[in-house]
Design a protein around this motif. Structure first.
Motif, PDB file in Angstrom:
ATOM      1  N   HIS A   1       1.066  11.459  10.838  1.00 14.06           N
ATOM      2  CA  HIS A   1       0.076  10.944  11.776  1.00 14.06           C
ATOM      3  C   HIS A   1      -1.222  10.561  11.067  1.00 14.06           C
ATOM      4  O   HIS A   1      -1.946   9.668  11.536  1.00 14.06           O
ATOM      5  CB  HIS A   1      -0.187  11.974  12.876  1.00 14.06           C
ATOM      6  N   SER A   2      -1.534  11.204   9.939  1.00 11.46           N
ATOM      7  CA  SER A   2      -2.719  10.823   9.172  1.00 11.46           C
ATOM      8  C   SER A   2      -2.562   9.442   8.561  1.00 11.46           C
ATOM      9  O   SER A   2      -3.526   8.680   8.452  1.00 11.46           O
ATOM     10  CB  SER A   2      -2.990  11.841   8.059  1.00 11.46           C
ATOM     11  N   ASN A   3      -1.343   9.128   8.153  1.00 13.92           N
ATOM     12  CA  ASN A   3      -1.131   7.914   7.369  1.00 13.92           C
ATOM     13  C   ASN A   3      -0.602   6.725   8.159  1.00 13.92           C
ATOM     14  O   ASN A   3      -0.376   5.658   7.585  1.00 13.92           O
ATOM     15  CB  ASN A   3      -0.196   8.216   6.200  1.00 13.92           C
ATOM     16  N   VAL A   4      -0.422   6.885   9.464  1.00 11.41           N
ATOM     17  CA  VAL A   4      -0.078   5.716  10.278  1.00 11.41           C
ATOM     18  C   VAL A   4      -1.337   5.071  10.856  1.00 11.41           C
ATOM     19  O   VAL A   4      -1.247   4.070  11.564  1.00 11.41           O
ATOM     20  CB  VAL A   4       0.912   6.065  11.412  1.00 11.41           C
ATOM     21  N   GLN A   5      -2.498   5.645  10.541  1.00 17.45           N
ATOM     22  CA  GLN A   5      -3.755   5.066  11.009  1.00 17.45           C
ATOM     23  C   GLN A   5      -4.118   3.850  10.148  1.00 17.45           C
ATOM     24  O   GLN A   5      -3.454   3.532   9.165  1.00 17.45           O
ATOM     25  CB  GLN A   5      -4.868   6.123  10.930  1.00 17.45           C
ATOM     26  N   ASN A   6      -5.192   3.180  10.528  1.00 18.24           N
ATOM     27  CA  ASN A   6      -5.675   2.011   9.794  1.00 18.24           C
ATOM     28  C   ASN A   6      -5.891   2.386   8.317  1.00 18.24           C
ATOM     29  O   ASN A   6      -6.758   3.210   8.004  1.00 18.24           O
ATOM     30  CB  ASN A   6      -6.987   1.529  10.419  1.00 18.24           C
ATOM     31  N   PRO A   7      -5.147   1.793   7.374  1.00 15.13           N
ATOM     32  CA  PRO A   7      -5.136   2.281   5.989  1.00 15.13           C
ATOM     33  C   PRO A   7      -6.251   1.720   5.105  1.00 15.13           C
ATOM     34  O   PRO A   7      -6.005   1.172   4.025  1.00 15.13           O
ATOM     35  CB  PRO A   7      -3.765   1.825   5.493  1.00 15.13           C
ATOM     36  N   THR A   8      -7.501   1.869   5.521  1.00 13.53           N
ATOM     37  CA  THR A   8      -8.575   1.259   4.732  1.00 13.53           C
ATOM     38  C   THR A   8      -8.725   1.919   3.363  1.00 13.53           C
ATOM     39  O   THR A   8      -9.069   1.255   2.385  1.00 13.53           O
ATOM     40  CB  THR A   8      -9.917   1.319   5.483  1.00 13.53           C
ATOM     41  N   GLY A   9      -8.497   3.244   3.281  1.00 11.62           N
ATOM     42  CA  GLY A   9      -8.574   3.913   1.984  1.00 11.62           C
ATOM     43  C   GLY A   9      -7.524   3.395   1.019  1.00 11.62           C
ATOM     44  O   GLY A   9      -7.795   3.197  -0.173  1.00 11.62           O
TER      45      GLY A   9
ATOM     46  N   LYS B   1       0.847  -1.185   0.000  1.00  9.26           N
ATOM     47  CA  LYS B   1       0.000   0.000   0.000  1.00  9.26           C
ATOM     48  C   LYS B   1       0.886   1.241   0.000  1.00  9.26           C
ATOM     49  O   LYS B   1       2.015   1.197   0.506  1.00  9.26           O
ATOM     50  CB  LYS B   1      -0.935  -0.041   1.208  1.00  9.26           C
ATOM     51  N   PRO B   2       0.405   2.360  -0.544  1.00  8.77           N
ATOM     52  CA  PRO B   2       1.264   3.521  -0.771  1.00  8.77           C
ATOM     53  C   PRO B   2       2.038   4.021   0.442  1.00  8.77           C
ATOM     54  O   PRO B   2       3.179   4.467   0.308  1.00  8.77           O
ATOM     55  CB  PRO B   2       0.281   4.592  -1.273  1.00  8.77           C
ATOM     56  N   PHE B   3       1.423   3.969   1.623  1.00  9.79           N
ATOM     57  CA  PHE B   3       2.095   4.523   2.796  1.00  9.79           C
ATOM     58  C   PHE B   3       2.543   3.457   3.783  1.00  9.79           C
ATOM     59  O   PHE B   3       2.771   3.753   4.961  1.00  9.79           O
ATOM     60  CB  PHE B   3       1.190   5.556   3.484  1.00  9.79           C
TER      61      PHE B   3
END
Length: 257
Positions: free
Chosen positions: A142-150, A105-107
């Motif tokens: 911090h936005s992108n260390v969350q659950n990466p469902t998107g 995944k991208p991040f």
């Protein structure tokens, strides 16, 4: 309005289906629910990269809600190329990056850095640090260390990272309202644009005769045109909005800029 789609940034990390068409429909449905909640009837819709792809999909599903569609370095327009052509056209380094990127995944790389993430991000994305304050990069981290469902949803829609399983060039001729004016902005050094530099001509050719397509190429800009060349990008968008405002009858002719 600038909105975070579900699964990204500060929006709810909803689960997505596992089929490309269903994922696309879920994003479009979320955008329509947002429109209803805000109370917009018709509006100018601008989308970047994956957002451009989804903005096109939204415009196909809800053709009379969008006054003018602006695509900012949109992903997912052109067809994937065959492996043989990929080897002939691109360097080993580029092919290796694509191969690795298509498996993650991208991040994922940000999530894999742990507490060193903010420091690594500042060093690796100094281009964004020069445009925005440094705490913006903390927000990105911090936005992108969350659950990466998107990202998982995007992963279901992509083919070898760079292309879409359901590319738009085959769909706009029949599914996009011919009366909807579209403007496309690409960065001259964008990796998306480099996949097929005839993409804007292909897009124009795929639309019916008389459909408006405005094309803009920003010199020395990369994929994040709005971040790398903000003044040029904003001026281009203002120019497009002046076209919208001056065309009260919404009558356009084909144009290329």
């Amino acid at each position: 309005y600038a909105l975070d789609l579900p699964g990204f940034a500060r929006s709810t990390r909803i689960p997505f289906p596992e089929e490309a068409e269903a994922v696309e429909a879920a994003f479009v449905s979320a955008l329509e629910r947002w429109r209803e909640g805000v109370g917009l009837e018709r509006f100018v819709l601008l989308g970047h990269s994956l957002g451009g792809f989804l903005s096109l999909s939204y415009s196909m599903t809800h053709p009379y809600r969008v006054r003018h569609l602006i695509l900012d370095d949109p992903w997912g327009l052109v067809d994937p190329i065959a492996e043989e052509e990929l080897q002939q056209k691109y360097s080993l380094l580029f092919r290796s990056i694509l191969k690795i990127a298509s498996r993650f995944k991208p991040f994922d790389w940000i999530r894999g850095t742990g507490p060193l993430g903010p420091h690594i991000l500042r060093r690796s994305r100094r281009d964004l640090g020069r445009v925005f304050r440094e705490d913006f990069l903390d927000y990105v981290y911090h936005s992108n260390v969350q659950n990466p469902t998107g990202e998982e949803g995007y992963f279901c829609m992509q083919h070898r990272f760079a292309w879409a399983k359901r590319p738009m060039l085959h769909r706009i001729g029949t599914d996009l309202n011919p009366d909807l004016p579209v403007s496309i902005i690409y960065g001259a050094r964008s990796w998306v644009y480099s996949l097929d530099k005839s993409v804007m001509e292909l897009f124009s050719g795929a639309r019916p005769e008389g459909s408006y397509v405005g094309t803009y190429l920003v010199d020395d800009a990369t994929h994040h045109v709005h971040a790398h060349k903000p003044e040029e990008f904003n001026e281009t968008v203002r120019e497009i909005l002046e076209i919208v405002d001056s065309s009260a009858d919404m009558t356009y002719c084909r144009a290329s800029t």
